[in-house]
Design an enzyme around this catalytic site. Sequence first.
Site, PDB file in Angstrom:
ATOM      1  N   LEU A 127      43.977  32.507  35.692  1.00 32.48           N
ATOM      2  CA  LEU A 127      42.901  32.704  36.662  1.00 32.48           C
ATOM      3  C   LEU A 127      42.106  33.955  36.310  1.00 32.48           C
ATOM      4  CD1 LEU A 127      41.353  32.173  39.285  1.00 32.48           C
ATOM      5  CD2 LEU A 127      43.248  33.245  40.534  1.00 32.48           C
ATOM      6  N   HIS A 296      51.684  43.843  49.910  1.00 30.23           N
ATOM      7  CA  HIS A 296      52.228  43.021  48.838  1.00 30.23           C
ATOM      8  C   HIS A 296      51.116  42.164  48.221  1.00 30.23           C
ATOM      9  CE1 HIS A 296      56.619  43.541  49.091  1.00 30.23           C
ATOM     10  NE2 HIS A 296      56.692  42.670  48.096  1.00 30.23           N
ATOM     11  N   SER A 347      53.197  42.326  54.261  1.00 29.39           N
ATOM     12  CA  SER A 347      52.656  41.071  53.740  1.00 29.39           C
ATOM     13  C   SER A 347      51.155  40.992  53.993  1.00 29.39           C
ATOM     14  CB  SER A 347      53.345  39.885  54.436  1.00 29.39           C
ATOM     15  OG  SER A 347      52.676  38.672  54.147  1.00 29.39           O
ATOM     16  N   SER A 708      37.072  36.596  34.562  1.00 28.52           N
ATOM     17  CA  SER A 708      36.310  36.361  35.787  1.00 28.52           C
ATOM     18  C   SER A 708      37.157  35.634  36.818  1.00 28.52           C
ATOM     19  CB  SER A 708      35.071  35.522  35.471  1.00 28.52           C
ATOM     20  OG  SER A 708      34.499  35.014  36.663  1.00 28.52           O
TER      21      SER A 708
END
Length: 774
Positions: A127, A296, A347, A708
Amino acid sequence: MARLGSSPHSTGCGIPSSGDEAKRRKRVLFPNSSCTRADQCNPRKVILERQCLTHGVIQQRFPSSTFQLGAGLELGDVPLATGADSIDIPETANYLLGVGRADCTGPVAQVPLMGYANPEQAAGGLLTRLYSRAFIVADPDGSRRVVFVSADIGMVSQRVRLEVLERLKSKYGDLYRQDNVILSGTHTHSGPAGYFQYTLFWITSKGLIRPALNSIVNGIVKSIDIAHENMKRGRLFINRGTVENSQINRSPFSYLANPASERSRYSSNTDKEMVILKMVDEDGQELGLISWFAVHPVSMNNTNHLVNSDNVGYASYLFEQDKNKGMLPGEGSFVAAFASSNLGDVSPNTRGPTCANTGESCDNPQSSCPVGGAAMCMAQGPGKDMFESTRIIGQNIYSRARELYEKASQEVTGPLSSAHQWVNMSDVSVELNATHTVKTCKPALGHSFAAGTIDGVGAFNFTQGAVEGDPFWDQIRDQLLGEPSNETKACHKPKPILFSTGEMTWPHPWHPDVVDVQIAAIGSLAIVAVPGEFTTMSGRRLREAVTSEFDSHGTPGMNVVIAGLCNVYTHYIATYEEYQVQRYEAASTIYGPHTLSAYIQLYRGLARAIATNTTQDLPRGPEPPFFNIGNLTLLPSLGVERAPTNKTFGDVLQEVRQQYRVGEVAEVTFVGANPRNSAENATEHNFLTVERHTSTSGTWQVVQNDASWDTRFYWTRGSLSQSNVTIEWHIPAGTEPGTYRIRYFGHYKKRVFLTRTITVPFEGSSSAFEITVP
């Protein structure tokens, strides 16, 4: 301009001819001389007196001035201008500064991802690229310096640190050492695993994967090299502020076990404060930013197979794209690091835990659902999917950091110092009070470790909050790995031990005993480098203890920040009270219930040594081992690859459409090859580019690459040694209308003799397509 003035209480810049004051001032103005008492030699107590060095120059330029500087001023005091004798002095660069960024991505196929400990979560594409970001701060003469590195990896392993320090020593001698180099991981759970030398981590990492380890080590060293080669005079500014709507406490029932009187001092069960350090050169040119914020990077969940840097990486991407205008992602001189802090129980999945099968809340002490148990209880982020959640949280963090950066006006000044020790954390005596001493334990993990968290659930029937063992799993453990000793069981109570890793040594120890503790002080900023994941309250206690230690030894007003996941990974550090509850974070506090107290004692000692200028007297401690391990991995070997009949590598299998609009996804599939071939044959390699045709010159201009966040690179292994690559471009708002194409770059293995293969580069391109005005 800073104004310095005479005062009826000041003693002036002259050096007295005798007495303790003479020795003290001589030490400040002439640091190479000797003095008799540490408190007189301490540059932190008298740092403002360094400005006396300019006194002679001022008197030459302003002979009528009666300028004097108060000798009794402490760090952080501002001398007041009083009357007509005050003068203006230009602001000066206090430090030499260097910043650098280098790729540390490594293999993006077949390698397990590090973080969720899910053996099924192997990399299957990219990604965004991973980077190491390095920042060097040095005295104007370069004699003292501090290095802070934030790398887009799960955590810094001991093996990574030892290899980096070895490489730095061979290049720079004693300039960069274990005491003045901090290596911190952002804690993305979507980076390649396999860079550990302790056996426990091999289980889900498929061993030690040398290409992954090399990529991280090479990237970190290269980022430091770039920073070192671009040192320039500059200034530092600090700022802080709260970040909203970006985090929740994922173990609130553990947090509630802390004393009510302590909890009442805080408005939230997470640390919402962000601290940023802004770097500019002496001409005001922006150099970089470090942000410390506790969250996180698990917006991307354990179903993800694309290597990426998660929410904090997206924040870095946005900041660097903004400051490096006109540059491709990963390029440009401005470097922005969003580093980890005390994120242990924090979280980003702000919608909280719900049962995946029923949709009802599972925010209970066991994080368990009525049907399906703990395996069904999962938290989700603010977005409709993990990609959108990553962008939302990353955007929030970036936006707040940008505000704080632009408004940063509190300058960081003062000397540089660093303190470091190696400590055998399995055998630390902790003085809780004058009459009560306790000890840490050999490392061990509890049953709730296997339960995972609401961000990434575990396996089988383990649940959080287990204070008793399970006879079934205990029997399997005893038969396969051996029963924990009675001593270790007693030491870790009330933790029921699942893996007694401190007593497991084949083929190498399963967990580290020797751990780094380290503080680096840059003027009024103290960076506390911790070897794991401190929970919210653990971090608060540590910061408070370190601040108190500085205060009580004549160095008030220090800005203390915690840098997480540094130097060696030791899992979690929960408070003593949280430990009694035995949720995931406590079950993963491997040195027992007094782990936090031990660290507080150790970091107090480091802070005291910095404040009293006695770091040279700190014992080095036992050096960590460096195990002789080759490429010990269960990864499939890279063999000869084939293209389909009548096709060659890089040929298009599924073509793009002829026309797209902004917001749509351009997609193309190629005859591909294993991306590991590329990672092992190139230090920095783009798998893809998006290019726009320039009609005036007739050339193609690269507008996006694989760093990107708008591109996605998927690799799929087929049968008969064949594989496909699919590239997506999620066309962002603001994309100019025009003609575009997507290109793919790879390497395949080809047999040339019976026993010899070579790696061959290839490329492919989609057809041209149009992006039209919406």
